[in-house]
Design an enzyme around this catalytic site. Structure first.
Site, PDB file in Angstrom:
ATOM      1  N   GLN A  72       4.683  -5.766   4.825  1.00  0.00           N
ATOM      2  CA  GLN A  72       3.507  -6.321   5.364  1.00  0.00           C
ATOM      3  C   GLN A  72       4.039  -5.798   7.449  1.00  0.00           C
ATOM      4  OE1 GLN A  72       0.801  -6.924   4.566  1.00  0.00           O
ATOM      5  NE2 GLN A  72       0.681  -7.432   2.109  1.00  0.00           N
ATOM      6  N   GLU A 120       7.175   0.491 -10.339  1.00  0.00           N
ATOM      7  CA  GLU A 120       6.846   1.179  -8.748  1.00  0.00           C
ATOM      8  C   GLU A 120       6.651   2.367  -9.238  1.00  0.00           C
ATOM      9  OE1 GLU A 120       4.987   2.737  -5.831  1.00  0.00           O
ATOM     10  OE2 GLU A 120       5.151   0.082  -6.110  1.00  0.00           O
ATOM     11  N   CYS A 189      -5.397  -6.331  -0.864  1.00  0.00           N
ATOM     12  CA  CYS A 189      -5.783  -6.330   0.310  1.00  0.00           C
ATOM     13  C   CYS A 189      -7.207  -5.747   0.546  1.00  0.00           C
ATOM     14  CB  CYS A 189      -4.867  -5.062   1.128  1.00  0.00           C
ATOM     15  SG  CYS A 189      -4.877  -3.498   0.273  1.00  0.00           S
TER      16      CYS A 189
END
Length: 232
Positions: A72, A120, A189
């Site tokens: 971030q 991931e 987001c």
């Protein structure tokens, strides 16, 4: 220093600083100018000075940030966002962290669960995740390099999802809907894809609470954290 052939400069970090340069530039001159000011210098994917990664502190945790790592941008808000995810996730036997990136959220939540699994697809991110696991001495978390849509049946108590802007893929939405996971924490987001996914998940889950975070002041972007609970 001649910057006429430099295409891009990225600066990462807070206490430790990484400078990433793309383009043609004299390496020795860059080192001479920046070595006393920064921790790491990368030029066109090659480390020319410093460590392989820098570290950023978020409350009691230390995270390794590589040149290819996503983190971030608004470091001053990260702890507030992660604390909200921690609150919404609660505690339990097991946690599934989908789109886990460098493992930052899963590590932050690991103290509340007996076992955490992060999934991931990006290999570099999984390398970062395992480094973060090592740095923080977290022993109850495992990271798997796999497309999220390829996961088996979801059997965990709690699921955290933090997908890219395109949101959850159709297969992952279907697997969540086929599960009996008690709580979902959705970090988004992109309000548009979040609304699309919630419109599907609402048939089985109640949207209990939404918190918005202004991670990019003076822009139209907003980060959302949503708590969903299995309908009774």
């Amino acid at each position: 220093m001649d910057l006429s052939n430099v295409k891009e400069v990225v600066i990462k970090g807070t206490n430790e600083i990484m400078v990433i340069i793309s383009g043609m530039i004299d390496k020795s001159e860059v080192i001479n100018k920046l070595s006393n000011e920064v921790t790491t210098i990368m030029i066109n994917g090659e480390k020319i000075y410093g460590k392989d990664y820098i570290t950023i502190n978020v409350n009691d945790y230390v995270y390794a940030i590589y040149a290819s790592s996503f983190f971030q941008v608004n470091t001053g808000m990260i702890d507030k966002l992660y604390d909200k995810v921690l609150e919404y996730a609660g505690s339990g036997r097991s946690l599934l962290d989908l789109y886990c990136g460098a493992g930052t959220i899963g590590i932050y939540l690991a103290k509340r669960f007996d076992y955490v699994k992060g999934v991931e697809a990006n290999k570099d991110a999984v390398v970062s995740a395992n480094k973060n696991k090592e740095i923080n001495g977290i022993n109850n978390i495992e990271f798997i390099c796999e497309e999220v849509s390829n996961i088996e049946k979801i059997v965990e108590d709690v699921v955290v999802v933090d997908p890219p802007r395109h949101g959850l893929d159709k297969i992952t939405r279907e697997k969540i809907m086929l599960s009996d996971v008690g709580r979902i924490v959705y970090v988004s987001c992109n309000p548009m894809t979040l609304a699309r996914d919630l419109n599907v998940l609402k048939d089985k889950y109640d949207v209990e609470e939404i918190t918005l975070f202004d991670m990019f002041p003076n822009t139209s972007h907003v980060e959302s954290v949503v708590k969903l609970v299995l309908k009774k």
